[in-house]
Each structure stands twice: as C-alpha cells, then as structure tokens.
Design an enzyme around this catalytic site. Structure first.
Site, PDB file in Angstrom:
ATOM      1  N   HIS A  33      10.028   5.101  -1.356  1.00 52.60           N
ATOM      2  CA  HIS A  33      11.480   4.642  -1.941  1.00 52.60           C
ATOM      3  C   HIS A  33      12.641   5.129  -1.525  1.00 52.60           C
ATOM      4  O   HIS A  33      13.549   4.498  -1.533  1.00 52.60           O
ATOM      5  CB  HIS A  33      11.519   4.195  -3.291  1.00 52.60           C
ATOM      6  CG  HIS A  33      10.257   3.188  -3.809  1.00 52.60           C
ATOM      7  ND1 HIS A  33       9.613   3.146  -4.951  1.00 52.60           N
ATOM      8  CD2 HIS A  33      10.299   2.145  -3.380  1.00 52.60           C
ATOM      9  CE1 HIS A  33       8.893   2.050  -4.910  1.00 52.60           C
ATOM     10  NE2 HIS A  33       9.338   1.313  -4.165  1.00 52.60           N
ATOM     11  N   GLU A  63      -0.105  -6.778  -3.799  1.00 53.98           N
ATOM     12  CA  GLU A  63      -0.322  -5.668  -2.910  1.00 53.98           C
ATOM     13  C   GLU A  63      -1.020  -4.647  -3.119  1.00 53.98           C
ATOM     14  O   GLU A  63      -1.115  -3.488  -2.890  1.00 53.98           O
ATOM     15  CB  GLU A  63       1.166  -5.118  -3.219  1.00 53.98           C
ATOM     16  CG  GLU A  63       1.332  -4.733  -4.798  1.00 53.98           C
ATOM     17  CD  GLU A  63       2.846  -4.200  -5.199  1.00 53.98           C
ATOM     18  OE1 GLU A  63       3.510  -3.623  -4.207  1.00 53.98           O
ATOM     19  OE2 GLU A  63       3.403  -4.465  -6.258  1.00 53.98           O
ATOM     20  N   ARG A  88       1.129   6.183   0.589  1.00 48.09           N
ATOM     21  CA  ARG A  88       2.291   6.042   1.610  1.00 48.09           C
ATOM     22  C   ARG A  88       3.219   7.203   1.773  1.00 48.09           C
ATOM     23  O   ARG A  88       4.263   7.059   2.756  1.00 48.09           O
ATOM     24  CB  ARG A  88       2.758   4.366   1.324  1.00 48.09           C
ATOM     25  CG  ARG A  88       3.437   4.578  -0.140  1.00 48.09           C
ATOM     26  CD  ARG A  88       3.818   3.182  -0.680  1.00 48.09           C
ATOM     27  NE  ARG A  88       5.193   3.005  -0.501  1.00 48.09           N
ATOM     28  CZ  ARG A  88       5.779   1.875  -1.211  1.00 48.09           C
ATOM     29  NH1 ARG A  88       5.174   1.010  -1.813  1.00 48.09           N
ATOM     30  NH2 ARG A  88       7.101   1.569  -0.845  1.00 48.09           N
TER      31      ARG A  88
HETATM   32  C1  PEP Z   1       5.535  -3.144  -1.063  1.00 44.34           C
HETATM   33  O1  PEP Z   1       4.657  -2.663  -1.846  1.00 44.34           O
HETATM   34  O2  PEP Z   1       5.298  -3.835   0.158  1.00 44.34           O
HETATM   35  C2  PEP Z   1       6.837  -3.560  -1.680  1.00 44.34           C
HETATM   36  C3  PEP Z   1       7.686  -4.420  -1.031  1.00 44.34           C
HETATM   37  O3  PEP Z   1       7.269  -3.016  -2.828  1.00 44.34           O
HETATM   38  P1  PEP Z   1       7.605  -1.376  -2.985  1.00 44.34           P
HETATM   39  O4  PEP Z   1       7.916  -0.973  -1.608  1.00 44.34           O
HETATM   40  O5  PEP Z   1       8.910  -1.629  -3.798  1.00 44.34           O
HETATM   41  O6  PEP Z   1       6.349  -0.724  -3.478  1.00 44.34           O
HETATM   42 MG    MG Z   2       4.819  -2.216  -3.771  1.00 45.74          MG
END
Ligand code: PEP
Ligand code: MG
Length: 566
Positions: free
Chosen positions: A172, A414, A448
């Site tokens: 984020h 997701e 991630r």
């Molecule tokens: C995702 O997980 O692809 C998404 C768009 O949400 P975020 O990046 O806010 O977790």
């Molecule tokens: Mg997400």
C-alpha cells in the site's frame, strides 16, 4: 535519511561527530515517552481510580532505571550505533529475560517492556518525522520502511522520490506514493545503510531501480530519458480525449483506483470513466482516531459529487497487519496476512463496520454508489455481510434517512477460495473485482510486501492466470459484471492479455490510463484472444513474460511495459 522504526530495528551506525546528537536524541525520547506515560497515568487515575493507574508506574519506573538506560547510552557512545538500534536491542534483551522466567506474570511484563520499547522508538521516529516535515528544498527520502500513512503525508512539492529497504511493489505504501505521483522504489534491502545524507541518487520508479552516486554518463542518460518521457507524456496527453476503443470497435471501460476523493478530478482529467476502486483505509490511517460517521460520509459524498453520475465503487475498510488494527489487538498477530484482516476484521468489529456502512448508504442518496467487500474467502462471510447491510438499511429507514435501496453489492475476488468458488459467489452479489495484488500472494504463498521473495511474486505465474481466467469465465456464465483492479490493470504489458481473457473493464492507477489506452487503440480482439490462448499453454512465468513483451513490442515498439516483475 528518514530513520525508521520497526519491530526489528536494523543495525546502523552514525558518524563519530553525530554521536552526541544521538545521545541527546535518546534522552529526549525517554523524557517525551515518560511525559506521555505520566499523562496516561493521570488520565487513567481520573477515569478508573488510583489502583489501575498504578500499572503505569512500572513503565515509568523502568524508563527511569539507570541500569537499563546507562548501557543504552554507553552502547551509542562506544559502538556509535543509532539510538533506535540501541533502544530496540536493550528492550528486546530485557523482554527475552522476562519471557524466559516462564510464568504468566512475567510474560505480561515482557509485553509491557515491548510496549515501552515501541513508545520510545516512536518518539525517536517522531524526531525524524519532524525532520521530514521541516524539509525546505527538494529531497529524495530514503528509509528502512515507510507506512502508507507516512507516504500519504509526504509533501509532493518537496519529495522528488522515495526508496525503502523493505516492502513490495504492490504494497500500500507504493500504491499511495504512486497516487501522489512520487516515484518510489521499494524492497531495496540495504539502501538505507548504503546511502548517506547529501548523496546523489537516481530513482527510476518505472524500472524499479535506485542508482547511488551515478557517474556522468548515467546522469546524462537519465536526463535524456526524462526528456524522452516528457515527449511521450505529451503524446499521451493527446490521448485523453480519445475513446479506449480497440481497432475492431470494442470499448474497454477504464476506471480509476483512488485512495482519496480529491483524486477524482485528476482521474477524470486523465480520461477515466469513473472509479472502480476507492480504497477507504486511509480514512483510518491518516487520523489518530477511527473516523466518525460524518467524516466517512463527507468523504464519500464528495466522491459522489465529483464523479458526477459516473460509476463509483467504494470498498469497505481493508485493514489488517497495520498499526491501526494492531493497536486494537491485545497481542500482535503471528501471521497477520492470514489473520484478522479486511472483512474478517469488520465482521468482528461490528459497530465500526456499521458506521462505515451507514455513511456509504447515506452517500448513495446523492448519486450512484456500489459497495465492495474485500478479502472475501467464504460464502458465509458474504451472507453475513449482506444481512448487516440489510439491517443498517432498516435502521436508516426507521430514522427517515435517504439512501439508495438498490445499491449494488460486490466482492473483491482476491483469495483463491473465492476464485475457485466463483459460481457460489455469483449467486450472492452483483459484481466481482479481481484483486490480483492479493490473489498472487495467496495463490503463490508469497508475501506481497516481502522484498526477499519478490522474484516469486508475479501475475505471470500460470496458476494465477488460470484463476483469473476461471473467474472471468464464471462471471460471463452468470452475467456478473467483472473488472480487474490489481496493479497489473495499469501495466501495459498485461493489457492485451487481460482483454484476450475477456475483461472489458479495468480499474487502474489514474496516471496509467493514457498508456493503457494507447495499447487498447492499437489492438483488435482476435489478436488479444490469440495471445491469451498462447499464454494459456505455457507452464512458466518466464515464458509468459517473454511472450507478453514480444507482443507488446510488435504493436508498440516505444512501450516499455511498465515494471516487468508484476
Ligand atoms: C488487490 O488485492 O489486488 C487490490 C486491488 O487490493 P489492495 O491492493 O488494496 O489489497
Ligand atoms: Mg487486496
């Protein structure tokens, strides 16, 4: 250099001439932490009486204990380590000693010590933050780690770029920095130790590169590159008013991913068709308290007004593993990415969730709003969530407050379980948005945000692509609107593939709308479908990436495809 605080603070040293300043920082941070504790104690005494307030005496006593503080200072003086490192080490050692005593009481004491450690470290960071706030000329910020909230508060007129040791491309922090238009390179592992104040560095956000002390030739190359990009940007600006239509006349809807309502103006200027993902986490992260219903409502109402009747999908709070939720937790979670995140957190904190839902529904009276729920992994979660929405609607109705009774509800797909069970979810909601950022991490068991496994984190992995394909197929069968809002929606390398897999709506970082539109306008559907079939036959991400690069290069030799590892 923005010295950063972590649960595990890395080993750093300071120059000999900075040692006195470091010792001063230590005593100031201890004084500030003590004052804060005394204030907390007095507040507790007022509210709860003198007995409970005594728990603070242990903390205050520890901070005044010379047998703890003296060795920290000596370590800074002798070894020239940073105050943050010396504090973190000393407190960790003490906590370990308490823990080793084995009883419940001592385990609690160990937690108290770690809490104290965070307080003192926070004060140390506070001083660094002040330093950032006082920046008067253009700088590049280098830090060990940066939270999304810190990224959100960067001064875009002064901060030219950022680089951090930790973090991943779709974390984020990167997303917020990108939204602010600040080039950022994360996951550089040891950059904060390698760079010193005053060094010249180049941040190449597009390639994910940081170059320290570049030679003249490299500087020249990058200067030329900046000019080349300015020309490309000028060409892209011409695209803003053109439609995102393929050569054979199929229109692709390009929506924007935003974090703040005020970004909508720029999104529309970039040619966006509306908002496909409004992440609402930052309402929680940028203030010291949970947002009130009015604060939520004001932000959403502004968004509804700004999009002017175009699509607007607002996602409910997707927090977890961060300061906000960890502060509420009695104990930090051992594995927060698999823990009480997103919808799970909301379903266990109903009053907070209902506050957000009330505000979202109230905003729906001012124009079309869709509500999206993150991290759905079981059908029960959706059913429970829908019941809560229903209940909140009844409450509003009883209070005579306006809202859109037919507001559409959808989910982020997701988590692999949601992708695999898409047929079940298709009966529950009216739209899907495929979140590849998380889908990659949960399919491949790759954090991630962890730079050490960043090489494994890619949407080009055939397992991820198969899940994406399956969701799109199910959504077509059930006539469920489906978009994709992970970062790859904004990477030109993936545009043809996503169209070839059947997607007709993408939600992406606003700045990427023109380059993605350029690809759309240069391809036709059969060509994209052929590519998707070819990619479907590969068994490794390397083959997939090579093939995507080749195809993109054929149609647009100028395009670089964005950051290739995504
Ligand atoms: C995702 O997980 O692809 C998404 C768009 O949400 P975020 O990046 O806010 O977790
Ligand atoms: Mg997400």
């Amino acid at each position: 250099m923005l010295e950063e605080v972590l649960r595990r603070v890395p080993y750093h040293t300071v120059k000999p001439e900075d040692v006195d300043n470091e010792v001063w920082r230590l005593s100031t941070s201890i004084e500030l932490a003590t004052a804060e504790l005394e204030a907390d104690r007095d507040r507790a005494a007022e509210k709860l009486g003198p007995e409970p307030a005594k728990i603070f005496e242990f903390h205050i006593g520890l901070l005044q204990d010379q047998s703890l503080v003296d060795p920290i200072r000596e370590r800074i003086e002798k070894e020239h380590v940073t105050a943050a490192y010396a504090v973190a080490e000393a407190f960790r050692y003490l906590a370990d000693r308490f823990r080793a005593m084995g009883t419940e009481v001592f385990r609690h004491k160990a937690n108290d010590v770690m809490d104290l450690d965070q307080r003192v470290l926070a004060k140390l960071v506070g001083q660094s933050r002040d330093r950032l706030a006082k920046v008067t000329e253009p700088v590049i910020v280098i830090s060990h780690e940066m939270t999304p909230a810190q990224a959100a508060s960067l001064d875009t007129t002064k901060v030219l770029g950022c680089a951090t040791d930790a973090g991943g491309r779709t974390g984020h922090t990167s997303i917020v920095a990108a939204a602010l238009g600040i080039p950022v390179v994360v996951g550089c592992q040891r950059v904060s130790a390698a760079v010193e104040d005053g060094d010249t560095v180049i941040i190449d956000g597009g390639a994910g590169l940081l170059i320290v002390d570049p030679d003249d030739e490299t500087l020249d190359r990058y200067r030329r590159d900046i000019e080349r990009r300015a020309r490309i940007d000028a060409d892209l600006r011409d695209l803003v008013t053109l439609e995102p239509v393929t050569l054979d006349g199929v229109r692709i809807e390009l929506l924007g991913n935003i974090e703040f309502a005020h970004e909508i103006e720029a999104l529309l200027k970039n040619g966006g068709d509306g908002v496909g993902l409004f992440r609402t986490e930052f309402l929680y992260l940028t203030r010291g308290h949970p947002p009130s219903e009015e604060e939520h409502f004001e932000e959403y109402r502004q968004a509804v007004v700004a999009v002017g009747g175009r699509p607007l999908t607002i996602r409910t709070m997707d927090l977890g593993a961060d300061k906000y939720t960890q502060e509420q937790a009695e104990e930090p979670e051992r594995n927060p990415m698999l823990g009480l995140r997103s919808i799970r957190y909301c379903l266990q904190n109903l009053s907070m969730f209902r506050t957000q839902l009330r505000a979202l529904l109230r905003a729906s009276a001012f124009g079309p709003v869709k509500i999206m729920f993150p991290l759905i992994s079981t059908a029960m979660e959706v059913r429970q969530t829908k019941m809560i929405v229903q209940d909140v609607m009844e409450e509003l109705q009883e209070e005579g407050i306006d809202f859109d009774r037919n507001v559409e509800l959808g989910i982020m797909v997701e988590v692999p379980s949601a992708a695999l069970m898409a047929t079940v979810f298709a009966r529950e909601v009216s739209f899907f948005s495929i979140g590849t950022n998380d889908l990659i991490q949960y399919t491949l068991a790759v954090d991630r945000g962890n730079e050490r496994v960043a090489n494994l984190y890619t949407a080009a992995n055939p397992a991820v692509l198969q899940l994406v394909k399956a969701v799109i197929r199910t959504s077509k069968r059930f006539n469920i609107e489906t978009s994709l809002c992970g970062e790859i929606a904004g990477e030109t390398l993936y545009t043809m593939l996503l169209i070839g897999l059947g997607l007709r709506t993408l939600s992406l970082v606003p700045a990427q709308i023109p380059p993605v539109k350029r690809v759309i306008r240069a391809v036709n559907i059969p060509q994209c479908e052929r590519l998707a079939r070819k990619v479907g036959s590969f068994d490794s991400e390397r083959q997939v990436l090579n093939c995507l690069r080749e195809e993109l290069h054929k149609i647009l030799p100028e395009a670089d495809g964005g950051w290739s590892a995504g």
